[in-house]
Design an enzyme around this catalytic site. Structure first.
Site, PDB file in Angstrom:
ATOM      1  N   CYS A  95      13.026  12.142   6.796  1.00  0.00           N
ATOM      2  CA  CYS A  95      13.009  11.851   8.228  1.00  0.00           C
ATOM      3  C   CYS A  95      14.397  11.991   8.841  1.00  0.00           C
ATOM      4  O   CYS A  95      14.530  12.126  10.060  1.00  0.00           O
ATOM      5  CB  CYS A  95      12.448  10.453   8.490  1.00  0.00           C
ATOM      6  SG  CYS A  95      13.308   9.139   7.609  1.00  0.00           S
ATOM      7  N   GLY A 146       2.291   5.276  13.597  1.00  0.00           N
ATOM      8  CA  GLY A 146       3.113   4.143  14.006  1.00  0.00           C
ATOM      9  C   GLY A 146       2.664   3.544  15.326  1.00  0.00           C
ATOM     10  O   GLY A 146       2.626   2.314  15.498  1.00  0.00           O
ATOM     11  N   GLY A 184       6.324   6.115   8.383  1.00  0.00           N
ATOM     12  CA  GLY A 184       5.412   7.246   8.412  1.00  0.00           C
ATOM     13  C   GLY A 184       5.495   7.988   9.725  1.00  0.00           C
ATOM     14  O   GLY A 184       6.554   8.027  10.365  1.00  0.00           O
ATOM     15  N   SER A 185       4.395   8.545  10.155  1.00  0.00           N
ATOM     16  CA  SER A 185       4.386   9.401  11.337  1.00  0.00           C
ATOM     17  C   SER A 185       4.408   8.588  12.626  1.00  0.00           C
ATOM     18  O   SER A 185       4.030   7.417  12.657  1.00  0.00           O
ATOM     19  CB  SER A 185       3.143  10.292  11.329  1.00  0.00           C
ATOM     20  OG  SER A 185       1.970   9.517  11.579  1.00  0.00           O
ATOM     21  N   LYS A 208       0.849  -1.195   0.000  1.00  0.00           N
ATOM     22  CA  LYS A 208       0.000   0.000   0.000  1.00  0.00           C
ATOM     23  C   LYS A 208       0.883   1.243   0.000  1.00  0.00           C
ATOM     24  O   LYS A 208       1.424   1.640   1.029  1.00  0.00           O
ATOM     25  CB  LYS A 208      -0.912   0.048   1.233  1.00  0.00           C
ATOM     26  CG  LYS A 208      -1.985   1.128   1.121  1.00  0.00           C
ATOM     27  CD  LYS A 208      -2.440   1.680   2.449  1.00  0.00           C
ATOM     28  CE  LYS A 208      -1.670   2.892   2.879  1.00  0.00           C
ATOM     29  NZ  LYS A 208      -1.807   4.088   2.005  1.00  0.00           N
ATOM     30  N   GLU A 218       9.309   2.646  11.121  1.00  0.00           N
ATOM     31  CA  GLU A 218      10.247   3.754  10.931  1.00  0.00           C
ATOM     32  C   GLU A 218       9.416   5.025  10.951  1.00  0.00           C
ATOM     33  O   GLU A 218       8.524   5.195  10.113  1.00  0.00           O
ATOM     34  CB  GLU A 218      11.019   3.621   9.625  1.00  0.00           C
ATOM     35  CG  GLU A 218      12.060   2.524   9.628  1.00  0.00           C
ATOM     36  CD  GLU A 218      13.166   2.742  10.637  1.00  0.00           C
ATOM     37  OE1 GLU A 218      13.369   3.904  11.078  1.00  0.00           O
ATOM     38  OE2 GLU A 218      13.829   1.761  11.008  1.00  0.00           O
ATOM     39  N   GLN A 270       0.920  19.970   3.439  1.00  0.00           N
ATOM     40  CA  GLN A 270       2.254  20.031   4.020  1.00  0.00           C
ATOM     41  C   GLN A 270       2.772  21.465   4.040  1.00  0.00           C
ATOM     42  O   GLN A 270       3.445  21.885   4.997  1.00  0.00           O
ATOM     43  CB  GLN A 270       3.217  19.136   3.248  1.00  0.00           C
ATOM     44  CG  GLN A 270       4.616  19.043   3.843  1.00  0.00           C
ATOM     45  CD  GLN A 270       4.632  18.471   5.248  1.00  0.00           C
ATOM     46  OE1 GLN A 270       4.031  17.437   5.494  1.00  0.00           O
ATOM     47  NE2 GLN A 270       5.314  19.144   6.170  1.00  0.00           N
ATOM     48  N   GLN A 330       2.507   9.163  15.247  1.00  0.00           N
ATOM     49  CA  GLN A 330       1.129   8.929  15.666  1.00  0.00           C
ATOM     50  C   GLN A 330       0.549   7.680  15.013  1.00  0.00           C
ATOM     51  O   GLN A 330      -0.038   6.821  15.686  1.00  0.00           O
ATOM     52  CB  GLN A 330       0.273  10.154  15.327  1.00  0.00           C
ATOM     53  CG  GLN A 330      -1.184  10.037  15.771  1.00  0.00           C
ATOM     54  CD  GLN A 330      -2.006  11.263  15.389  1.00  0.00           C
ATOM     55  OE1 GLN A 330      -1.570  12.086  14.595  1.00  0.00           O
ATOM     56  NE2 GLN A 330      -3.197  11.373  15.951  1.00  0.00           N
ATOM     57  N   GLU A 390       8.687  17.371  14.818  1.00  0.00           N
ATOM     58  CA  GLU A 390       9.104  17.216  13.429  1.00  0.00           C
ATOM     59  C   GLU A 390       8.218  18.075  12.523  1.00  0.00           C
ATOM     60  O   GLU A 390       6.998  17.944  12.537  1.00  0.00           O
ATOM     61  CB  GLU A 390       9.016  15.752  13.000  1.00  0.00           C
ATOM     62  CG  GLU A 390       9.568  15.510  11.608  1.00  0.00           C
ATOM     63  CD  GLU A 390       9.586  14.045  11.230  1.00  0.00           C
ATOM     64  OE1 GLU A 390      10.586  13.600  10.644  1.00  0.00           O
ATOM     65  OE2 GLU A 390       8.600  13.336  11.525  1.00  0.00           O
TER      66      GLU A 390
END
Length: 482
Positions: A284, A231, A226-227, A173, A250, A331, A229, A383
Site C-alpha cells: 500500500c 473499509g 484492506g481496500s 481473521k 488502513e 490480481q 471499498q 491503486e
C-alpha cells in the site's frame, strides 16, 4: 494426504465447515496446505470465548503480558528463516523479503512486550479546590482483526501485539489467500502461556467471518487493513452497530515519488525501483506515481529502463531473484487490465508489462513502466497494487508538489533531491502521513506510527506507542479526600 490445519477457538484447535487451499504463486502445482474455514457459528463461539476471557486478561499484570509477548517474539525470531520461507512460498515475496518481514513481526512483539511495562497514567490537581484528578487507560474489550494478504505476518503482528499488550482479547481473521503464515503465528501465540479465549483464529471469508465480527454486539472494536471499498463498508457498519464499535482503517495508496533535477540519478533510480516494484509492487506504500522534473526526466527514464531490465523475475524461493510472482490469477488479471487501460489512455509503455514463463507455472509479470502519463489518467489515480508505475513530467518543484498532493489518498510520499530547502519544504507540505527523503516510500520502522490521511486511513495510527490510542480507552476519575 495433507492434514487440514484447524482454527483456534477458546483454547482449542477445531475443525471448520469447509477448506481453504493455499497455492504457491511461484508454482501453481504446489499446494502449500489446506486450512479449515470457519462459519458464522464458529465465529460467534470465538467472540464468546474472547468475551469470557476479557475480564481476567484485562486485569492481568504488566509482567504477565510482557512474558507472553516476549515469548512470542523469541520464537518468531528463532524461526525466522523457516517462517520466511513459508511466507515467500504462499505470498510470492522473495525469500529475503519474507525473512525480513518475519523478523519485523518478532521485533513488533518485542516492542509491545516492553510497552506492557510502560503504560502509566497521570495524576493532577483539579481546578476545584481539594480534588484529585486521575487519568488512566483501560482496554477496549474484544477486538476483531481483519488483515490483508500482502503482509501476512507483519500486519497481523502489529495488530495482535498491541491488542494483547493493553489487555484486550482478539478474534483474528486473516486473508483466506495466505492462511499459512497466520496459522504459524497463531500456533506460536498459543504456546505463549496466555489463557484460553484471549486469542482466537478464524480463517474464512469476509462475507461470513468478517460480517459476523461487524454484526456482533460483543465485538468492541475492529482493526482493518484492506481496500478502500471494504473499509468504507466497515466504517458504516461500525457506526450503525448497537453499541457502536471503535474502528481503525488502513486502506489504499497512490503514493508519489518526486524526483528533482538536482537529485543524484543513481539514488533516485534505486529508490524508485525499490519503492515501486519490490514485493511485486504489492504494498500500500508503493510509489506508483513517479513525478519527475524536466531537467532530469529523460535521463531518469532511460536509467529506469536499464535498471528494470537487469532485475530477475522468478520463483520467490530462488537465490538472486529480485521480484517474485503476483499473488494470484485475480490480481494478475487486474494488473494486466490496468496496463491496457494505461495504453488506451495514451500513456507510453516504455518497459515491460509482459507475462513471463518460468520453469514452473506461476503468475509472473514483467515490471511495467509508463511514461508520458498525466495525473488525470486512471493509472495515476487508482491503486493498481502490482508492479506498475507511471512517470509524470513536471516543470519544476512547485508543479511536482501540486501533482504529488492531487490525489484522494495520503499514505506515503517521497522526494529525491540534494537540496535541503526542497526536502524541508516537501516534508512540511506533502499531504501524506509518512514522508521519505532519498528513500523508498515503502519501508518504515516498527517502533513509530504507521498511517496516512485522506482516503488512505481513518482512526488512530498503528505501530509504536501511538497504538495505545486505538487499543485503550481513557478514563478520567475524580477523588474528594473527604
Amino acid at each position: 494426504m495433507t492434514a487440514i490445519l484447524k482454527n483456534f477457538i477458546g483454547g482449542e484447535w477445531v475443525d471448520g465447515s469447509g477448506v481453504t487451499k493455499n497455492i504457491n504463486p511461484s508454482n501453481t502445482n504446489d499446494l502449500v496446505g489446506e486450512y479449515a474455514k470457519a462459519d458464522k457459528a464458529q465465529t460467534e463461539k470465538a467472540i464468546a470465548a474472547a468475551k469470557a476471557a476479557f475480564p481476567a486478561w484485562a486485569q492481568s499484570t504488566p509482567q504477565v503480558r510482557y512474558d507472553a509477548l516476549n515469548k512470542i517474539s523469541t520464537e518468531i525470531l528463532a524461526r525466522k528463516e523457516e517462517l520466511g520461507r513459508l511466507l515467500a512460498r504462499e505470498e510470492g515475496k522473495t525469500l529475503p523479503e519474507g525473512i525480513g518481514e518475519v523478523a519485523r513481526a518478532g521485533q513488533i512483539f518485542a516492542f509491545f512486550a516492553g510497552e506492557a511495562l510502560r503504560l502509566i497514567g497521570e495524576k493532577g490537581a483539579s481546578v476545584r479546590p481539594g480534588l484529585d484528578v486521575e487519568l488512566t487507560r483501560e482496554p477496549v474489550g474484544v477486538v476483531g482483526m481483519i488483515t490483508p494478504w500482502n503482509f501476512p505476518i507483519a500486519i497481523p503482528a502489529w495488530k495482535i501485539a498491541p491488542a494483547l499488550c493493553y489487555g484486550n482479547t482478539v478474534v483474528f481473521k486473516p486473508a483466506e489467500l495466505v492462511p499459512g503464515s497466520a496459522h504459524a503465528l497463531s500456533e506460536i501465540i498459543t504456546r505463549s502461556g496466555i489463557p484460553a479465549g484471549v486469542f482466537n483464529l478464524v480463517v474464512g471469508s469476509g462475507s461470513v467471518v468478517g460480517q459476523t465480527l461487524l454484526d456482533h454486539p460483543d465485538v468492541a472494536a475492529i482493526s482493518f487493513t484492506g481496500s478502500v471499498q471494504t473499509g468504507r463498508k466497515i466504517a458504516q457498519a461500525c457506526v450503525l452497530s448497537n453499541p457502536m464499535k471503535k474502528f481503525q482503517l488502513e486502506m489504499g495508496g497512490k503514493n508519489p515519488l518526486v524526483v528533482l533535477d538536482d537529485a543524484d540519478l543513481k539514488t533516485a533510480v534505486e529508490v524508485a525501483v525499490n519503492g515501486a516494484y519490490f514485493s511485486t509492487g504489492q504494498r500500500c506504500t508503493a510509489s506508483s506515481r513517479l513525478i519527475v522534473t524536466e531537467g532530469i526526466h529523460d535521463r531518469f527514464v532511460a536509467a529506469m529502463a536499464e535498471r528494470l531490465n537487469s532485475l530477475s523475475v522468478d520463483d520467490a524461493l530462488k537465490a538472486g531473484v529480485h521480484i517474485g510472482p503476483v499473488v494470484d490469477q485475480s490480481q494478475l488479471d487486474q494488473d494486466l487490465r490496468y496496463i491496457k487501460i494505461g495504453q488506451d489512455e495514451g500513456a507510453k509503455l516504455a518497459f515491460g508489462g509482459e507475462l513471463l514463463k518460468r520453469e514452473n507455472p506461476g503468475h509472473y509479470l514483467q515490471p511495467a513502466l509508463f511514461t508520458e502519463a498525466n495525473n488525470n489518467m486512471r493509472i495515476a489515480r487508482e491503486e493498481i497494487f502490482g508492479p506498475v508505475a507511471a512517470v509524470i513530467r513536471a516543470k519544476n518543484y512547485e508543479e511536482a508538489l501540486a501533482i504529488s498532493n492531487d490525489t484522494e489518498f495520503g499514505l506515503a510520499s517521497g522526494i529525491c533531491t540534494t537540496s535541503l530547502k526542497y526536502a524541508s519544504h516537501y516534508k512540511r507540505n506533502s499531504e501524506s502521513g509518512m514522508v521519505m527523503v532519498n528513500l523508498p516510500t515503502a519501508g518504515v520502522d516498527y517502533h513509530v506510527p504507521f498511517g496516512g490521511r485522506k482516503g488512505s486511513s481513518y482512526g488512530a495510527r498503528e505501530q509504536g506507542s501511538y497504538a495505545r490510542e486505538f487499543y485503550t480507552t481513557v478514563k478520567t476519575a475524580y477523588t474528594f479526600p473527604g
